[in-house]
Design an enzyme around this catalytic site. Structure first.
Site, short mmCIF file in Angstrom:
data_model
loop_
_atom_site.label_atom_id
_atom_site.label_comp_id
_atom_site.label_asym_id
_atom_site.label_seq_id
_atom_site.Cartn_x
_atom_site.Cartn_y
_atom_site.Cartn_z
N GLY A 1 0.92 -1.15 0.19
CA GLY A 1 -0.38 0.27 0.06
C GLY A 1 1.05 1.25 -0.50
O GLY A 1 1.64 1.59 0.71
N ASP B 1 -1.98 4.96 -6.49
CA ASP B 1 -0.58 4.62 -5.48
C ASP B 1 0.06 5.54 -6.53
O ASP B 1 1.29 5.78 -5.96
CB ASP B 1 0.24 3.09 -6.13
N ASN C 1 -3.21 2.55 -9.95
CA ASN C 1 -3.39 2.16 -9.02
C ASN C 1 -3.23 0.91 -9.40
O ASN C 1 -2.99 0.00 -10.37
CB ASN C 1 -5.01 2.49 -8.40
O1 MRU Z 1 0.97 -3.45 -4.57
P1 MRU Z 1 -0.15 -3.35 -3.67
O2 MRU Z 1 -0.87 -4.27 -2.54
O3 MRU Z 1 1.39 -1.76 -2.42
O4 MRU Z 1 -1.02 -2.36 -4.21
C1 MRU Z 1 -2.06 -1.44 -3.24
C2 MRU Z 1 -2.91 -0.32 -3.60
O5 MRU Z 1 -2.41 -0.70 -5.08
C3 MRU Z 1 -3.67 0.81 -3.50
O6 MRU Z 1 -4.71 0.95 -3.91
C4 MRU Z 1 -2.90 1.65 -3.01
O7 MRU Z 1 -1.31 1.95 -2.55
C5 MRU Z 1 -3.31 2.72 -2.58
S1 MRU Z 1 -3.35 2.19 -0.03
C6 MRU Z 1 -3.98 3.88 0.32
#
Ligand code: MRU
Length: 342
Positions: A46, A234, A244
């Site tokens: 995240g 992201d 995202n």
């Molecule tokens: O691969 P991840 O689990 O790190 O991806 C996370 C996401 O895509 C979330 O939607 C994004 O980081 C926003 S978190 C507030």
């Protein structure tokens, strides 16, 4: 009550998100290279949480380094920053956190005070993130109406941040305001952040959640069961294009087709004005095993060619509004987001 990440006495602790929802196990790191590995291996994930873990990792590097001079200390800290920089490429919060830590490093004039300043900055980044999320919730809950079914993708909650969450923070705030909401959580293939994390997190808070597979979204939008979509981000480019979790783009197209408002909730630290448009965002490609195996069980033929981009880009014109702690940008395709960064 669980926590996502914590700094205490030169130890970085985090909930191992790879094991949720089956096991609630905390990892405790005393060396910065282990924190970097925790980010790469998805113990923590995240965008905002990655930024916080990076800041704490750099502070831990300072605590680990036995440098004889300030110059040597700075040199080794820059090497530690480089290590973190390479862990996950899409979440811009990582380089944002490194920039904050580097400005402390550059200004330092004493080894001992530098260690303390970096630890204090990492704690500050964490505390600020929780406050920022609450402000995003305050700015965004107006868009969720009593009785709505709200769909979300991946996990943009307390587990993805310092606490409270961005997209789930908006939902949390709306529920705190007394609105009756139901959340449809997409399972989020291939890593299942929706099934494993969002469903778990919302159930911890007694927020009504219904788990659906990603390919059910169109069906439930067409049948009128979903009134809003809200996701995290992201990296948001200057023109509002938003990276995202993979699958977000498809949901945005479906929402647009069905006239369903599509919101992005993210802190200003996720805005990247140096990246002009979504096509310029680097998309992380992860291990093909995440697609070919589920929880260690092989589900695809040996040797099949697999692709695994972890993110996609939703064009700004598919986004109804971007909700940040500094305000809401409605119709971001017309306005961009750079004015929020000044
Ligand atoms: O691969 P991840 O689990 O790190 O991806 C996370 C996401 O895509 C979330 O939607 C994004 O980081 C926003 S978190 C507030």
């Amino acid at each position: 009550m669980y926590y996502t990440i914590k700094w205490e006495d030169d130890v970085v602790s985090m909930l191992d998100q790879r094991l949720l929802p089956v096991e609630e196990i905390y990892r405790h790191y005393t060396h910065y290279t282990d924190v970097a590995h925790a980010i790469t291996s998805m113990v923590i994930r995240g965008a905002p949480a990655i930024g916080i873990a990076t800041a704490m990792g750099v502070a831990l590097a300072a605590a680990n380094i036995q440098a004889k001079s300030l110059d040597q200390m700075k040199q080794e800290l820059h090497e530690a920053c480089d290590l973190f920089y390479g862990t996950r490429p899409t979440a811009v919060n990582l380089s944002w956190a490194i920039k904050r830590m580097k400005s402390i490093i550059s200004a330092a004039d004493n080894v001992d005070s530098l260690k303390e300043q970096l630890a204090a900055e990492a704690r500050k980044i964490h505390e600020e993130d929780v406050q920022v999320n609450k402000k995003i919730g305050e700015n965004g809950h107006q868009f969720l109406k009593d009785g709505d079914v709200v769909m979300t993708h991946c996990n943009a909650g307390a587990l993805a941040t310092g606490g409270y969450g961005t997209a789930l923070g908006v939902i949390r705030k709306a529920v705190e305001e007394g609105k009756n909401l139901k959340v449809y959580a997409c399972e989020t293939r291939p890593y299942l952040q929706g099934a494993r994390l969002t469903a778990w997190e919302l159930m911890q808070d007694n927020i009504e959640v219904v788990l659906i597979t990603d390919n059910m979204a169109g069906h439930f939008m067409k049948s009128g069961e979903i009134q809003r979509v809200i996701v995290g981000a992201d990296r948001i480019a200057a023109n509002g294009d938003t990276a995202n979790k993979i699958g977000t783009y498809t949901h945005s197209l479906l929402a647009k087709h069905h006239g369903i408002p599509f919101y992005v909730a993210a802190p200003v630290s996720t805005l990247d004005v140096e990246t002009k448009k979504g096509d310029d965002i680097v998309i992380e490609e992860r291990s093909v095993d995440e697609v070919a195996y589920i929880q260690g069980v092989q589900i695809a033929p040996e040797g099949v060619i697999v692709r695994n981009p972890a993110f996609d880009v939703t064009p700004a014109e598919n986004i109804t509004a971007i909700i940040t702690e500094k305000g809401v940008v409605e119709e971001p395709s017309k306005k961009g987001i750079t004015h929020l960064c000044s």
